[in-house]
Motif scaffolding. Structure first.
Motif, PDB file in Angstrom:
ATOM      1  N   ILE A 111     -29.619   2.897  29.070  1.00  0.00           N
ATOM      2  CA  ILE A 111     -29.443   2.214  30.368  1.00  0.00           C
ATOM      3  C   ILE A 111     -28.485   3.021  31.258  1.00  0.00           C
ATOM      4  N   PHE A 112     -27.427   3.534  30.641  1.00  0.00           N
ATOM      5  CA  PHE A 112     -26.463   4.344  31.386  1.00  0.00           C
ATOM      6  C   PHE A 112     -27.135   5.623  31.903  1.00  0.00           C
ATOM      7  N   LEU A 113     -27.894   6.271  31.031  1.00  0.00           N
ATOM      8  CA  LEU A 113     -28.584   7.514  31.408  1.00  0.00           C
ATOM      9  C   LEU A 113     -29.607   7.271  32.510  1.00  0.00           C
ATOM     10  N   LYS A 114     -30.219   6.104  32.460  1.00  0.00           N
ATOM     11  CA  LYS A 114     -31.225   5.762  33.479  1.00  0.00           C
ATOM     12  C   LYS A 114     -30.627   5.906  34.883  1.00  0.00           C
ATOM     13  N   ASN A 115     -29.401   5.464  35.040  1.00  0.00           N
ATOM     14  CA  ASN A 115     -28.747   5.532  36.352  1.00  0.00           C
ATOM     15  C   ASN A 115     -28.359   6.950  36.752  1.00  0.00           C
ATOM     16  N   ILE A 116     -28.230   7.814  35.786  1.00  0.00           N
ATOM     17  CA  ILE A 116     -27.802   9.181  36.102  1.00  0.00           C
ATOM     18  C   ILE A 116     -28.972  10.151  36.221  1.00  0.00           C
ATOM     19  N   VAL A 117     -29.892  10.085  35.255  1.00  0.00           N
ATOM     20  CA  VAL A 117     -30.978  11.081  35.245  1.00  0.00           C
ATOM     21  C   VAL A 117     -32.340  10.500  35.618  1.00  0.00           C
ATOM     22  N   GLY A 118     -32.441   9.169  35.635  1.00  0.00           N
ATOM     23  CA  GLY A 118     -33.749   8.549  35.895  1.00  0.00           C
ATOM     24  C   GLY A 118     -34.482   8.310  34.585  1.00  0.00           C
ATOM     25  N   ILE A 119     -35.159   7.180  34.506  1.00  0.00           N
ATOM     26  CA  ILE A 119     -35.809   6.771  33.253  1.00  0.00           C
ATOM     27  C   ILE A 119     -36.874   7.773  32.797  1.00  0.00           C
ATOM     28  N   GLU A 120     -37.491   8.458  33.775  1.00  0.00           N
ATOM     29  CA  GLU A 120     -38.577   9.397  33.428  1.00  0.00           C
ATOM     30  C   GLU A 120     -38.065  10.647  32.717  1.00  0.00           C
ATOM     31  N   ASN A 121     -36.739  10.835  32.736  1.00  0.00           N
ATOM     32  CA  ASN A 121     -36.159  12.027  32.110  1.00  0.00           C
ATOM     33  C   ASN A 121     -35.422  11.728  30.806  1.00  0.00           C
ATOM     34  N   ILE A 122     -35.711  10.561  30.216  1.00  0.00           N
ATOM     35  CA  ILE A 122     -35.076  10.184  28.942  1.00  0.00           C
ATOM     36  C   ILE A 122     -36.146  10.054  27.868  1.00  0.00           C
ATOM     37  N   GLY A 123     -35.824  10.574  26.684  1.00  0.00           N
ATOM     38  CA  GLY A 123     -36.746  10.441  25.558  1.00  0.00           C
ATOM     39  C   GLY A 123     -35.987  10.211  24.262  1.00  0.00           C
ATOM     40  N   LEU A 124     -36.658  10.413  23.124  1.00  0.00           N
ATOM     41  CA  LEU A 124     -36.090  10.115  21.813  1.00  0.00           C
ATOM     42  C   LEU A 124     -36.023  11.369  20.936  1.00  0.00           C
ATOM     43  N   GLY A 125     -34.924  11.496  20.207  1.00  0.00           N
ATOM     44  CA  GLY A 125     -34.759  12.615  19.255  1.00  0.00           C
ATOM     45  C   GLY A 125     -33.906  12.118  18.105  1.00  0.00           C
ATOM     46  N   SER A 126     -34.538  11.417  17.169  1.00  0.00           N
ATOM     47  CA  SER A 126     -33.827  10.632  16.148  1.00  0.00           C
ATOM     48  C   SER A 126     -32.781  11.408  15.352  1.00  0.00           C
ATOM     49  N   ASP A 127     -33.133  12.634  14.930  1.00  0.00           N
ATOM     50  CA  ASP A 127     -32.340  13.403  13.952  1.00  0.00           C
ATOM     51  C   ASP A 127     -32.496  12.861  12.539  1.00  0.00           C
ATOM     52  N   GLU A 174     -41.298   1.421  31.752  1.00  0.00           N
ATOM     53  CA  GLU A 174     -40.089   2.199  31.454  1.00  0.00           C
ATOM     54  C   GLU A 174     -40.004   2.536  29.966  1.00  0.00           C
ATOM     55  N   VAL A 175     -40.351   1.567  29.116  1.00  0.00           N
ATOM     56  CA  VAL A 175     -40.294   1.814  27.667  1.00  0.00           C
ATOM     57  C   VAL A 175     -41.307   2.894  27.279  1.00  0.00           C
ATOM     58  N   GLU A 176     -42.466   2.844  27.896  1.00  0.00           N
ATOM     59  CA  GLU A 176     -43.486   3.876  27.635  1.00  0.00           C
ATOM     60  C   GLU A 176     -42.988   5.266  28.018  1.00  0.00           C
ATOM     61  N   LEU A 177     -42.305   5.337  29.152  1.00  0.00           N
ATOM     62  CA  LEU A 177     -41.767   6.631  29.589  1.00  0.00           C
ATOM     63  C   LEU A 177     -40.798   7.183  28.556  1.00  0.00           C
ATOM     64  N   ILE A 178     -39.918   6.329  28.041  1.00  0.00           N
ATOM     65  CA  ILE A 178     -38.929   6.764  27.051  1.00  0.00           C
ATOM     66  C   ILE A 178     -39.611   7.131  25.731  1.00  0.00           C
ATOM     67  N   ALA A 179     -40.547   6.295  25.306  1.00  0.00           N
ATOM     68  CA  ALA A 179     -41.157   6.470  23.982  1.00  0.00           C
ATOM     69  C   ALA A 179     -42.003   7.744  23.894  1.00  0.00           C
ATOM     70  N   TRP A 180     -42.777   8.048  24.942  1.00  0.00           N
ATOM     71  CA  TRP A 180     -43.655   9.224  24.838  1.00  0.00           C
ATOM     72  C   TRP A 180     -44.094   9.820  26.176  1.00  0.00           C
ATOM     73  N   LYS A 181     -44.258   8.948  27.183  1.00  0.00           N
ATOM     74  CA  LYS A 181     -44.940   9.401  28.390  1.00  0.00           C
ATOM     75  C   LYS A 181     -44.117  10.375  29.237  1.00  0.00           C
ATOM     76  N   GLY A 182     -42.803  10.172  29.266  1.00  0.00           N
ATOM     77  CA  GLY A 182     -41.955  11.063  30.054  1.00  0.00           C
ATOM     78  C   GLY A 182     -42.050  12.485  29.527  1.00  0.00           C
ATOM     79  N   PHE A 183     -42.037  12.615  28.204  1.00  0.00           N
ATOM     80  CA  PHE A 183     -42.158  13.954  27.609  1.00  0.00           C
ATOM     81  C   PHE A 183     -43.544  14.543  27.866  1.00  0.00           C
ATOM     82  N   LYS A 184     -44.561  13.704  27.747  1.00  0.00           N
ATOM     83  CA  LYS A 184     -45.940  14.164  28.016  1.00  0.00           C
ATOM     84  C   LYS A 184     -46.043  14.690  29.446  1.00  0.00           C
TER      85      LYS A 184
END
Ligand SMILES: [Zn+2]
Length: 308
Positions: free
Chosen positions: A244-260, A292-302
């Motif tokens: 949520i914090f990152l959303k305000n700084i970079v935009g939701i379309e630029n956030i994704g997942l990298g579990s480690d 927004e959840v779709e963007l984070i989960a996979w679509k933003g990276f696609k």
């Protein structure tokens, strides 16, 4: 909902554990069965060279992990090797796309040929460093003021020519700023917000803004010490606070997942392996719109790789 996960350390474990098996080995947090249960559609597999391995054996170790990728991961019939980002669109139901990445250039020494060998094996994302200095740059645990070394220029030129994504997750601060102007494609594959959790592996607001201004993106990491400073009982909610914090700084379309996954030994509650992905998605859906959840989960990276 499908997931694209930009970082796991399965290959390191596959080479170290006795009789390891990618399909359903219980010791793996991101085994094939677990990825499937978690709806992971694309998983990036890092080649990680532990700093305790002596320099003259590091490249050999990288090759061992490439071998594990080919012999154990890609041998599963439903695992498809992604060597071109466009292949993601062709994945069938039940198939998982597997991508190779390199977590730091420690293994190549000062030999560009060695990097070429790894790129030819299919590496699509390259981090310049892990946490420490190498021939190219300084890592996140080093002096933040030291910039890229002269050899970085040749390395990044080669990566740009091949349209390889430069991963800034483990770079120190000056190296991070130096790389922004010269790398064609940029991602922090597993980092969080430094404003919320003051760790040198996380990015400051200034770094985040600069990253996005250069076309880059950030994928959040599930490791509790990078989520909160007092990280004994870290909840999914705390991880979502970063999003949520990152959303305000970079935009939701630029956030994704990298579990480690398989690179961590501490976990967010209810997010202890790839099978738990639905727990994260459910909580995200409570806080954000479906789109927004779709963007984070996979679509933003696609969307990002569609432009490569
Ligand atoms: Zn890492």
């Amino acid at each position: 909902m499908h997931i694209i996960d930009l970082h796991c350390d399965v290959l390191d474990k596959l080479t170290r554990l006795e009789n390891s098996d990618f399909i359903q080995d219980e010791r793996l947090q991101a085994s094939f069965e677990r990825l499937k249960k978690g709806n992971v559609k694309v998983q990036v597999f890092a080649i990680f060279i532990h700093p305790r391995i002596p320099q003259h054996l590091k490249f050999q170790e990288a090759l061992r992990q490439v071998e594990a990728f080919y012999d154990k991961v890609l041998q599963v019939p439903d695992v498809i090797h992604i060597t071109d980002w466009k292949q993601i669109d062709q994945l069938q139901e039940g198939q998982i796309g597997a991508v190779l990445s390199l977590e730091g250039l420690d293994a190549i020494g000062d030999d560009l040929e060695k990097l070429l060998v790894l790129l030819n094996a299919g590496v699509k994302l390259v981090g310049l460093t892990w946490n420490y200095e190498n021939t190219v740059a300084y890592g996140a645990l080093e002096d933040p003021k030291k910039g890229l070394k002269p050899f970085a220029k040749q390395v990044i030129q080669l990566l740009n020519e091949r349209d390889i994504i430069v991963d800034v997750a483990h770079l120190n601060e000056q190296g991070f700023y130096d790389v922004l102007g010269i790398a064609k494609h940029l991602i922090a594959s597993h980092s969080n917000s430094r404003a919320l959790c003051d760790h040198t592996r996380n990015l400051t607001d200034g770094q985040l803004r600069a990253l996005v201004a250069h076309g880059g993106r950030i994928h959040v990491v599930f490791y509790p010490p990078f989520i909160e400073e007092d990280s004994k009982n870290t909840t999914v909610e705390k991880l979502i606070e970063h999003i949520i914090f990152l959303k305000n700084i970079v935009g939701i379309e630029n956030i994704g997942l990298g579990s480690d996954f398989d690179g961590i030994d501490l976990f967010v509650e209810n997010l202890t392996n790839a099978e738990d992905y639905p727990n994260l998605i459910r909580e995200l859906q409570n806080r954000l719109s479906e789109e927004e959840v779709e963007l984070i989960a996979w679509k933003g990276f696609k969307n990002f790789v569609n432009q490569i």
